[in-house]
Write a protein that holds these residues in place. Sequence first.
Motif, PDB file in Angstrom:
ATOM      1  N   ASN A   1       0.819  -1.213   0.000  1.00  0.00           N
ATOM      2  CA  ASN A   1       0.000   0.000   0.000  1.00  0.00           C
ATOM      3  C   ASN A   1       0.852   1.261   0.000  1.00  0.00           C
ATOM      4  O   ASN A   1       0.504   2.252  -0.652  1.00  0.00           O
ATOM      5  N   LEU A   2       1.976   1.250   0.683  1.00  0.00           N
ATOM      6  CA  LEU A   2       2.894   2.379   0.633  1.00  0.00           C
ATOM      7  C   LEU A   2       3.431   2.553  -0.788  1.00  0.00           C
ATOM      8  O   LEU A   2       3.482   3.676  -1.318  1.00  0.00           O
ATOM      9  N   LEU A   3       3.813   1.456  -1.417  1.00  0.00           N
ATOM     10  CA  LEU A   3       4.310   1.523  -2.793  1.00  0.00           C
ATOM     11  C   LEU A   3       3.236   2.038  -3.749  1.00  0.00           C
ATOM     12  O   LEU A   3       3.541   2.789  -4.683  1.00  0.00           O
ATOM     13  N   LEU A   4       1.995   1.644  -3.520  1.00  0.00           N
ATOM     14  CA  LEU A   4       0.908   2.160  -4.360  1.00  0.00           C
ATOM     15  C   LEU A   4       0.770   3.675  -4.184  1.00  0.00           C
ATOM     16  O   LEU A   4       0.654   4.410  -5.157  1.00  0.00           O
ATOM     17  N   ARG A   5       0.785   4.120  -2.946  1.00  0.00           N
ATOM     18  CA  ARG A   5       0.697   5.570  -2.679  1.00  0.00           C
ATOM     19  C   ARG A   5       1.855   6.308  -3.352  1.00  0.00           C
ATOM     20  O   ARG A   5       1.662   7.383  -3.921  1.00  0.00           O
ATOM     21  N   GLN A   6       3.048   5.748  -3.255  1.00  0.00           N
ATOM     22  CA  GLN A   6       4.217   6.389  -3.859  1.00  0.00           C
ATOM     23  C   GLN A   6       4.101   6.439  -5.384  1.00  0.00           C
ATOM     24  O   GLN A   6       4.729   7.273  -6.025  1.00  0.00           O
ATOM     25  N   SER A   7       3.299   5.540  -5.943  1.00  0.00           N
ATOM     26  CA  SER A   7       3.045   5.536  -7.391  1.00  0.00           C
ATOM     27  C   SER A   7       1.801   6.351  -7.739  1.00  0.00           C
ATOM     28  O   SER A   7       1.299   6.269  -8.853  1.00  0.00           O
ATOM     29  N   HIS A   8       1.278   7.102  -6.754  1.00  0.00           N
ATOM     30  CA  HIS A   8       0.097   7.947  -6.930  1.00  0.00           C
ATOM     31  C   HIS A   8      -1.152   7.130  -7.269  1.00  0.00           C
ATOM     32  O   HIS A   8      -1.996   7.560  -8.061  1.00  0.00           O
ATOM     33  N   LEU A   9      -1.216   5.951  -6.674  1.00  0.00           N
ATOM     34  CA  LEU A   9      -2.370   5.065  -6.833  1.00  0.00           C
ATOM     35  C   LEU A   9      -3.041   4.882  -5.478  1.00  0.00           C
ATOM     36  O   LEU A   9      -2.383   4.967  -4.440  1.00  0.00           O
ATOM     37  N   PRO A  10      -4.330   4.612  -5.468  1.00  0.00           N
ATOM     38  CA  PRO A  10      -5.011   4.436  -4.186  1.00  0.00           C
ATOM     39  C   PRO A  10      -4.580   3.131  -3.503  1.00  0.00           C
ATOM     40  O   PRO A  10      -4.385   2.118  -4.173  1.00  0.00           O
ATOM     41  N   PRO A  11      -4.450   3.158  -2.187  1.00  0.00           N
ATOM     42  CA  PRO A  11      -4.123   1.937  -1.462  1.00  0.00           C
ATOM     43  C   PRO A  11      -5.346   1.026  -1.382  1.00  0.00           C
ATOM     44  O   PRO A  11      -6.464   1.438  -1.688  1.00  0.00           O
ATOM     45  N   THR A  12      -5.096  -0.195  -0.996  1.00  0.00           N
ATOM     46  CA  THR A  12      -6.162  -1.168  -0.773  1.00  0.00           C
ATOM     47  C   THR A  12      -6.095  -1.586   0.687  1.00  0.00           C
ATOM     48  O   THR A  12      -5.341  -2.491   1.044  1.00  0.00           O
ATOM     49  N   PRO A  13      -6.819  -0.902   1.565  1.00  0.00           N
ATOM     50  CA  PRO A  13      -6.722  -1.217   2.989  1.00  0.00           C
ATOM     51  C   PRO A  13      -7.130  -2.664   3.284  1.00  0.00           C
ATOM     52  O   PRO A  13      -8.185  -3.117   2.846  1.00  0.00           O
ATOM     53  N   THR A  14      -6.249  -3.347   3.976  1.00  0.00           N
ATOM     54  CA  THR A  14      -6.489  -4.750   4.323  1.00  0.00           C
ATOM     55  C   THR A  14      -6.499  -4.934   5.837  1.00  0.00           C
ATOM     56  O   THR A  14      -6.197  -6.005   6.341  1.00  0.00           O
ATOM     57  N   ASP A  15      -6.878  -3.888   6.552  1.00  0.00           N
ATOM     58  CA  ASP A  15      -6.922  -3.937   8.013  1.00  0.00           C
ATOM     59  C   ASP A  15      -7.849  -5.051   8.487  1.00  0.00           C
ATOM     60  O   ASP A  15      -8.903  -5.302   7.891  1.00  0.00           O
ATOM     61  N   TYR A  16      -7.475  -5.651   9.596  1.00  0.00           N
ATOM     62  CA  TYR A  16      -8.290  -6.717  10.169  1.00  0.00           C
ATOM     63  C   TYR A  16      -9.704  -6.219  10.474  1.00  0.00           C
ATOM     64  O   TYR A  16     -10.683  -6.919  10.217  1.00  0.00           O
ATOM     65  N   ILE A  17      -9.816  -5.021  11.021  1.00  0.00           N
ATOM     66  CA  ILE A  17     -11.132  -4.539  11.438  1.00  0.00           C
ATOM     67  C   ILE A  17     -12.077  -4.386  10.247  1.00  0.00           C
ATOM     68  O   ILE A  17     -13.279  -4.597  10.375  1.00  0.00           O
ATOM     69  N   ALA A  18     -11.541  -4.044   9.086  1.00  0.00           N
ATOM     70  CA  ALA A  18     -12.387  -3.966   7.889  1.00  0.00           C
ATOM     71  C   ALA A  18     -12.930  -5.348   7.543  1.00  0.00           C
ATOM     72  O   ALA A  18     -14.097  -5.499   7.174  1.00  0.00           O
ATOM     73  N   PHE A  19     -12.070  -6.361   7.676  1.00  0.00           N
ATOM     74  CA  PHE A  19     -12.500  -7.745   7.460  1.00  0.00           C
ATOM     75  C   PHE A  19     -13.564  -8.127   8.485  1.00  0.00           C
ATOM     76  O   PHE A  19     -14.613  -8.669   8.128  1.00  0.00           O
ATOM     77  N   ALA A  20     -13.315  -7.841   9.761  1.00  0.00           N
ATOM     78  CA  ALA A  20     -14.233  -8.237  10.828  1.00  0.00           C
ATOM     79  C   ALA A  20     -15.579  -7.531  10.702  1.00  0.00           C
ATOM     80  O   ALA A  20     -16.625  -8.148  10.925  1.00  0.00           O
ATOM     81  N   ARG A  21     -15.558  -6.259  10.345  1.00  0.00           N
ATOM     82  CA  ARG A  21     -16.796  -5.486  10.217  1.00  0.00           C
ATOM     83  C   ARG A  21     -17.527  -5.772   8.914  1.00  0.00           C
ATOM     84  O   ARG A  21     -18.722  -5.545   8.811  1.00  0.00           O
ATOM     85  N   GLY A  22     -16.758  -6.168   7.885  1.00  0.00           N
ATOM     86  CA  GLY A  22     -17.354  -6.321   6.565  1.00  0.00           C
ATOM     87  C   GLY A  22     -17.584  -4.983   5.889  1.00  0.00           C
ATOM     88  O   GLY A  22     -18.371  -4.878   4.954  1.00  0.00           O
ATOM     89  N   VAL A  23     -16.875  -3.962   6.368  1.00  0.00           N
ATOM     90  CA  VAL A  23     -17.000  -2.608   5.835  1.00  0.00           C
ATOM     91  C   VAL A  23     -15.600  -2.110   5.497  1.00  0.00           C
ATOM     92  O   VAL A  23     -14.694  -2.222   6.324  1.00  0.00           O
ATOM     93  N   PRO A  24     -15.388  -1.557   4.308  1.00  0.00           N
ATOM     94  CA  PRO A  24     -14.044  -1.074   3.961  1.00  0.00           C
ATOM     95  C   PRO A  24     -13.514  -0.060   4.961  1.00  0.00           C
ATOM     96  O   PRO A  24     -14.274   0.731   5.523  1.00  0.00           O
ATOM     97  N   ALA A  25     -12.207  -0.093   5.162  1.00  0.00           N
ATOM     98  CA  ALA A  25     -11.559   0.873   6.044  1.00  0.00           C
ATOM     99  C   ALA A  25     -11.524   2.238   5.364  1.00  0.00           C
ATOM    100  O   ALA A  25     -11.548   2.339   4.138  1.00  0.00           O
ATOM    101  N   ALA A  26     -11.451   3.280   6.171  1.00  0.00           N
ATOM    102  CA  ALA A  26     -11.340   4.633   5.650  1.00  0.00           C
ATOM    103  C   ALA A  26      -9.975   4.827   4.993  1.00  0.00           C
ATOM    104  O   ALA A  26      -8.987   4.233   5.416  1.00  0.00           O
TER     105      ALA A  26
END
Length: 163
Positions: free
Chosen positions: A131-156
């Motif tokens: 995700n850091l490399l994506l940001r450095q390439s001016h691309l959006p990250p893909t948050p893979t936080d555990y809480i997003a998985f647990a909630r079933g809702v994408p992370a901010a």
Amino acid sequence: MDALETFRRMWDHAAWADALLLSELEAMHPPPALAWREYSHVLGAESVWLDRLLRRPARHPVWPELSIAEASSLALSLRAEYSAYVASLSNDALDATIPYVNSAGQSFDTSVSDMLLQVMLHGQYHRGKINLLLRQSHLPPTPTDYIAFARGVPAAVTDLSDG
């Protein structure tokens, strides 16, 4: 939740995160080379550790060079094999030690629980790097936080386009 259920949940998260990231990287046509190298490493390392857990020769190098099709196939295979492996474990099995030789030729005896923790934490570390490399390439990250998985809702995601 007992330790065994925690490991099963952690694997479900890792498989979810791997699939989510693969889907986003596939859509980039092509993904940034360094980000793709890191993603391939996540799969390679997961494969090497699974082979150690199953006491079989490594099928992939730790840093494989994978095409998108190969990565997709390997990710599906790992998802199924890890799911079956952790489903078959007992609490006592978590304390068992497994002998193996690492990629530097050193011999170790490590508990199943420590090996599984390594797989889960190592993967999350490298997904963060991706995700850091994506940001450095001016691309959006893909948050893979555990809480997003647990909630079933994408992370901010913080919009860094102005900074």
